[in-house]
Design an enzyme around this catalytic site. Structure first.
Site, PDB file in Angstrom:
ATOM      1  N   HIS A 115     -23.416 -60.056  32.444  1.00  0.00           N
ATOM      2  CA  HIS A 115     -22.318 -59.772  33.375  1.00  0.00           C
ATOM      3  C   HIS A 115     -21.128 -59.286  32.560  1.00  0.00           C
ATOM      4  O   HIS A 115     -20.813 -59.857  31.520  1.00  0.00           O
ATOM      5  CB  HIS A 115     -21.966 -61.076  34.117  1.00  0.00           C
ATOM      6  CG  HIS A 115     -21.063 -60.880  35.295  1.00  0.00           C
ATOM      7  ND1 HIS A 115     -19.760 -60.484  35.168  1.00  0.00           N
ATOM      8  CD2 HIS A 115     -21.277 -61.045  36.629  1.00  0.00           C
ATOM      9  CE1 HIS A 115     -19.208 -60.416  36.375  1.00  0.00           C
ATOM     10  NE2 HIS A 115     -20.115 -60.747  37.278  1.00  0.00           N
TER      11      HIS A 115
ATOM     12  N   ARG B  81     -12.582 -57.419  40.571  1.00  0.00           N
ATOM     13  CA  ARG B  81     -12.586 -55.943  40.608  1.00  0.00           C
ATOM     14  C   ARG B  81     -12.713 -55.443  42.047  1.00  0.00           C
ATOM     15  O   ARG B  81     -12.131 -54.430  42.404  1.00  0.00           O
ATOM     16  CB  ARG B  81     -13.719 -55.412  39.718  1.00  0.00           C
ATOM     17  CG  ARG B  81     -13.371 -55.515  38.232  1.00  0.00           C
ATOM     18  CD  ARG B  81     -14.566 -55.251  37.351  1.00  0.00           C
ATOM     19  NE  ARG B  81     -15.483 -56.382  37.334  1.00  0.00           N
ATOM     20  CZ  ARG B  81     -16.807 -56.295  37.270  1.00  0.00           C
ATOM     21  NH1 ARG B  81     -17.374 -55.117  37.245  1.00  0.00           N
ATOM     22  NH2 ARG B  81     -17.546 -57.379  37.237  1.00  0.00           N
TER      23      ARG B  81
END
Ligand SMILES: Cc1cc2nc3c(=O)[nH]c(=O)nc-3n(C[C@H](O)[C@H](O)[C@H](O)COP(=O)(O)OP(=O)(O)OC[C@H]3O[C@@H](n4cnc5c(N)ncnc54)[C@H](O)[C@@H]3O)c2cc1C
Length: 602
Positions: A236, A256
């Protein structure tokens, strides 16, 4: 022959995360005697840690979304190595599984008109992740537990399976130890569902907790089932890099999704420099368009920070390697900048990302509403796992099923965020349903007690030894996997790793533990080593075999995709001599209507 506490069930489920609980609910609803085992306490599985949300094309925020787009996104994300039938079932059934959770009491965040709110996430064309702030997994596990607890399911907490038992070719149950007193327990069952989660503890930097030593993968492999796609380990892009004690802890992609941007030490938003060709049409080419996308503008394309995880992780890696990283070896993730766009940004961030706010404030003394976060890649998720039939989730071993992270097929070379929580709901339900059916259709099993005695003896051997303890072996393995079979891979380094794994296997056979069987984590680690070494070997062998770069598997010495590798999965079985055998097996065929959907969504 020793006496063990023995339990009889129709369906035995190993794991009390989302997949295990959903399977248990379904099996017990079918009227069979169902039991769930869990290595830790109920409520402590990985599922509870999930933050960003569960992917389901309900179209509540953008009505252009539907199962076809979700299917196409999942296949593209997995670089077309996915099992298309699983991707189809997943995309079609996820909305019902989420609405079912709501009916069972899950309280999701809401749109203004009262529907389940959905947020943007990497690789998903439309806002698709149903969520509860950034604590979605907690709500899911609470709901599944509350619902399941009234169904007459038996639970054995802190009970770790050491081996699966067989009756001829069929699975027949499991042999376990309980952590508290170290006593052995024997579970006889007509069908077994593995729902044991991931493998993150094979690596040094990981978002995974101590439990994730690849037990289900290893149990299935040693019981004769095939495991596949083991080269595809997801790193990740955003784990904490500071403080050191928190290194690897996840920073949700939701940051995000809410407008967070990635910057290097020169303040440059580097993701705009490297947008892969197959995502160019769907990706914003300027910051303003990216921001508008995160705020729901249907005419805008997603910002490059929301490209797939494999790609974002590699871009971060490149910035750090080329000297543009942050002081502690990461890059910057900035959500505070949205104050330029929103007068009430601090309140907004705290409401949307409460766990992230607390995680950074309390553990790093960083206020993410005003300061940038330092982040870097962390080992997060395993795409590889037990090879199963797409409809039933049964493995090659009759009566042995697998669902959730320890199963394989849905995600191919790379998983999209949010697709794991939906995976475990869709295929947990299916595994429970078909395991119950298998149990009803098949007679009783008998267990070879000589084998059980041998395993019990093997499990206690570390107490009789002197010498090295298990933690040093575990530490050396994690170091080696991190540095040699990590985010960027090379032939020579992986060969060194394979050689190292063989030596570590030998050391693991001789580890010693002190004390007695009561709550002895050293002893538990000595037993976990067997599994984590098995999966590390499988990862390394598969990564050596795949001489190309695809999805989460990136090779410095073969940096491009090679079309010949686009036609098969790497499947691993235990050979007759006990050695690992690796085979290239053709991808499951894809129906023409599914091919058409992919074309339409390119
Ligand atoms: C921090 C974090 C955030 C995440 N956020 C998201 C997200 O927002 N959206 C998303 O889709 N995915 C997310 N993921 C991934 C997702 O949470 C996991 O992939 C998923 O929860 C796995 O569910 P599972 O049911 O397969 O296994 P788990 O929830 O991991 O449960 C595994 C169970 O198996 C038990 N077990 C293991 N070995 C044994 C054994 N030998 N004997 C007995 N029991 C055993 C464990 O005790 C546990 O009960 C996140 C993961 C992490 C770590």
């Amino acid at each position: 022959m020793a006496e063990y506490q023995t339990f009889d069930h129709d369906v035995l489920i190993v794991g009390a995360g989302g997949a295990g609980l959903r399977a248990a609910i379904e099996a017990s609803a079918a009227g069979v005697r169902t039991c769930v085992l869990s290595k830790s306490l109920l409520g402590k599985a990985h599922t509870v840690m999930a933050e960003g949300g569960v992917a389901a094309s309900m179209g509540n925020v953008d009505d252009r979304d539907n199962w076809r787009v979700h299917f196409a996104d999942t296949m593209r994300g997995g670089q077309y190595l996915n099992n298309p039938r699983m991707a189809e079932l997943h995309a079609k059934e996820a909305p019902d599984r989420v609405r079912e959770l709501e009916a069972w009491g899950a309280v999701f965040d809401r749109t203004k008109d009262g529907k389940i709110l959905q947020r943007n996430f990497g690789g998903h064309k439309y806002p698709r992740l149903a969520h509860v702030g950034d604590r979605t997994g907690l709500e899911m596990i609470r709901t599944l537990q509350d619902h399941g607890i009234h169904k007459g399911i038996d639970f054995h907490m802190e009970c770790t399976v050491i081996t699966l038992l067989k009756s001829g070719d069929r699975v027949a149950g499991a042999f376990c130890y309980e952590r508290e007193r170290g006593l052995f327990k024997l579970f006889r069952a007509k069908a077994v569902v593995l729902a044991t989660g991931g493998i993150g503890r094979a690596y040094k930097i990981t978002s995974n907790s101590w439990e994730y030593t690849g037990d289900g993968h290893s149990l299935a492999y040693h019981a004769g089932a095939a495991i596949m796609d083991m080269e595809f380990v997801q790193f990740h892009p955003t784990g904490m890099v500071w403080p050191p004690s928190m290194r690897g802890a996840l920073v949700t992609e939701g940051v995000r999704g809410e407008g967070g941007i990635l910057l290097n030490n020169q303040g440059k938003r580097f993701m705009f420099d490297d947008i892969p060709a197959n995502y160019k049409n769907q990706t914003a080419d300027n910051p303003d368009e990216g921001w508008r996308y995160t705020q729901g503008d249907k005419n805008a394309r997603r910002p490059p920070e929301l490209l797939t995880r494999d790609h974002v992780a590699r871009c971060i890696n490149r910035e750090v390697k080329q000297g543009r990283g942050s002081p502690h070896g990461g890059v910057y993730l900035d959500i505070a900048w949205i104050k330029e766009k929103m007068p009430n940004s601090a309140e907004h961030i705290k409401k949307k990302l409460p766990s992230m706010y607390h995680q950074f404030k309390q553990l790093g003394d960083i206020d993410i509403t005003t300061q940038q976060m330092e982040i870097g890649p962390t080992t997060h998720y395993m795409m590889g796992g037990v090879r199963v039939d797409g409809d039933t989730q049964m493995s090659d071993v009759p009566g042995l099923f697998a669902a959730g992270e320890c199963g394989a097929g849905l995600h191919g070379a790379n998983r999209l965020g949010g697709n794991s929580l939906s995976d475990l709901l869709v295929f947990g339900k299916r595994a429970g349903e078909y395991a119950a059916k298998f149990a009803k259709d098949h007679g009783d099993v008998s267990i070879d007690m000589t084998y059980v005695d041998e395993i019990a003896k093997y499990a206690l051997e570390p107490f009789g030894r002197t010498g090295e303890g298990p933690y040093q072996v575990q530490h050396d393995l994690q170091d080696m996997m991190q540095s040699r079979v990590g985010i960027v891979r090379r032939q020579g380094e992986m060969e060194e790793a394979l050689d190292g794994i063989m030596k570590l296997k030998e050391r693991a056979r001789h580890v010693a533990v002190d004390g007695n069987r009561d709550y002895n984590p050293g002893w538990h680690t000595s037993l976990d080593l067997f599994n984590v070494l098995t999966v590390s070997e499988a990862i390394t062998r598969a990564a050596l075999e795949r001489k190309e770069s695809r999805g989460a598997h990136f090779r410095d010495d073969y940096p491009e995709k090679d079309p010949t590798f686009a036609t098969f999965n790497l499947v691993i079985r235990k050979g007759p001599d006990g050695e690992m055998q690796i085979a290239r097996e053709p991808l499951p065929p894809m129906r023409n209507d599914l091919k058409q959907i992919i074309e339409e969504n390119k």
